[in-house]
Design an enzyme around this catalytic site. Sequence first.
Site, PDB file in Angstrom:
ATOM      1  N   ASP A   1      -9.475   2.210  -4.525  1.00  0.00           N
ATOM      2  CA  ASP A   1      -8.670   1.945  -3.215  1.00  0.00           C
ATOM      3  C   ASP A   1      -7.990   3.364  -3.148  1.00  0.00           C
ATOM      4  O   ASP A   1      -8.133   4.389  -2.930  1.00  0.00           O
ATOM      5  CB  ASP A   1      -7.707   0.814  -3.163  1.00  0.00           C
ATOM      6  CG  ASP A   1      -7.369   0.466  -1.942  1.00  0.00           C
ATOM      7  OD1 ASP A   1      -6.991   1.277  -1.171  1.00  0.00           O
ATOM      8  OD2 ASP A   1      -6.894  -0.801  -1.815  1.00  0.00           O
TER       9      ASP A   1
ATOM     10  N   GLU B   1       0.831  -1.124   0.031  1.00  0.00           N
ATOM     11  CA  GLU B   1       0.023   0.040   0.016  1.00  0.00           C
ATOM     12  C   GLU B   1       0.887   1.123  -0.008  1.00  0.00           C
ATOM     13  O   GLU B   1       2.019   1.070   0.178  1.00  0.00           O
ATOM     14  CB  GLU B   1      -0.931  -0.088   1.244  1.00  0.00           C
ATOM     15  CG  GLU B   1      -2.194  -0.565   1.058  1.00  0.00           C
ATOM     16  CD  GLU B   1      -3.196   0.222   0.359  1.00  0.00           C
ATOM     17  OE1 GLU B   1      -2.974   1.408  -0.055  1.00  0.00           O
ATOM     18  OE2 GLU B   1      -4.399  -0.289   0.268  1.00  0.00           O
TER      19      GLU B   1
ATOM     20  N   ARG C   1      -8.182   1.430  12.936  1.00  0.00           N
ATOM     21  CA  ARG C   1      -6.682   1.941  12.587  1.00  0.00           C
ATOM     22  C   ARG C   1      -6.797   2.809  11.677  1.00  0.00           C
ATOM     23  O   ARG C   1      -7.825   2.894  10.774  1.00  0.00           O
ATOM     24  CB  ARG C   1      -6.030   0.718  12.159  1.00  0.00           C
ATOM     25  CG  ARG C   1      -6.369  -0.003  10.822  1.00  0.00           C
ATOM     26  CD  ARG C   1      -5.405  -1.014  10.317  1.00  0.00           C
ATOM     27  NE  ARG C   1      -5.802  -1.620   9.084  1.00  0.00           N
ATOM     28  CZ  ARG C   1      -5.565  -1.068   7.677  1.00  0.00           C
ATOM     29  NH1 ARG C   1      -5.173   0.161   7.791  1.00  0.00           N
ATOM     30  NH2 ARG C   1      -6.263  -1.702   6.800  1.00  0.00           N
TER      31      ARG C   1
END
Length: 292
Positions: free
Chosen positions: A198, A17, A100
């Site tokens: 994303d 990521e 998170r």
Amino acid sequence: MSKQVELVVDAQATLGEGPIWDVDSQVLYWIDIEERELHVYDPRLDEDRRIDLLERPGTVVPRKSGGLMLAQENGFASFDLKTEQVTVVTDPESDKPENRFNDGKCDPQGRFWAGTMSLNKSQPTGSLYRLDPDLSVHKMCSDLTISNGICWSGDQSTMYYIDTPQMCIHAYDFDPATGKISNKRVAVTIPKEASWPDGMTIDAEDKLWVGHYGGGHVCRWDPHTGKQLDRIELPCPNVTACALGGPNLDMLYITTARAGMDKAALAETPLAGGLFRAKPGVKGVAAFAFAG
Ligand code: CA
């Protein structure tokens, strides 16, 4: 024909990521969230340095005063690349252990925006925060499920933002002087066949490049017409994020994930979790560093 994609690091990342190109040091930072790793890829040496962290990082950005900033499982932190020391700055969600931090980036004025998500990915308990250079934190959006890609238009008038399950890219009016956002609207509606939006970056022509989780591609979207302009196919399904980098800012670096894939799927797409790059035919803009 789809543009050629090259494998850069056969990283086998569980959840690769957050790629971001650092124009000052000419390296690419990226992370493996689930393996709690920070990576520094130097294309001149073709070397990928792996640094183990104690908690899951959500994103990483360079810091003007040196080193890096992280948004991680338990809040914002600074990171020293020499000593590998993490120093917690502030945790706006110390009361929410089930959340998170996830994706985030800096705006052109060097404010660090990053959002949260619940670890089970299904509750809209996440928020989008803005960490200012004076280290004050401001909650900018709430009721988010998986806070993800974020970027700003070249003229700084617009912020683009993705909360993945909403299957769209939102646009906001952005006030560069105050960092305030307003006038939320849908810029791009993502068709189901393109799959989950994303991570996201913007190019020098103000078009949006989005990694599509489960879709096996990055797509280039026009935020003014909502239309898809280009698509780059990857040799694995879970494409998480992308960033324009390299000496000329003309290479698109792309992260991917092995998470959620069974043995058979991994055998079919063994490069899943790799760091890739492609030449998209357009230049990027230099990423902004945290000004604090
Ligand atoms: Ca993401």
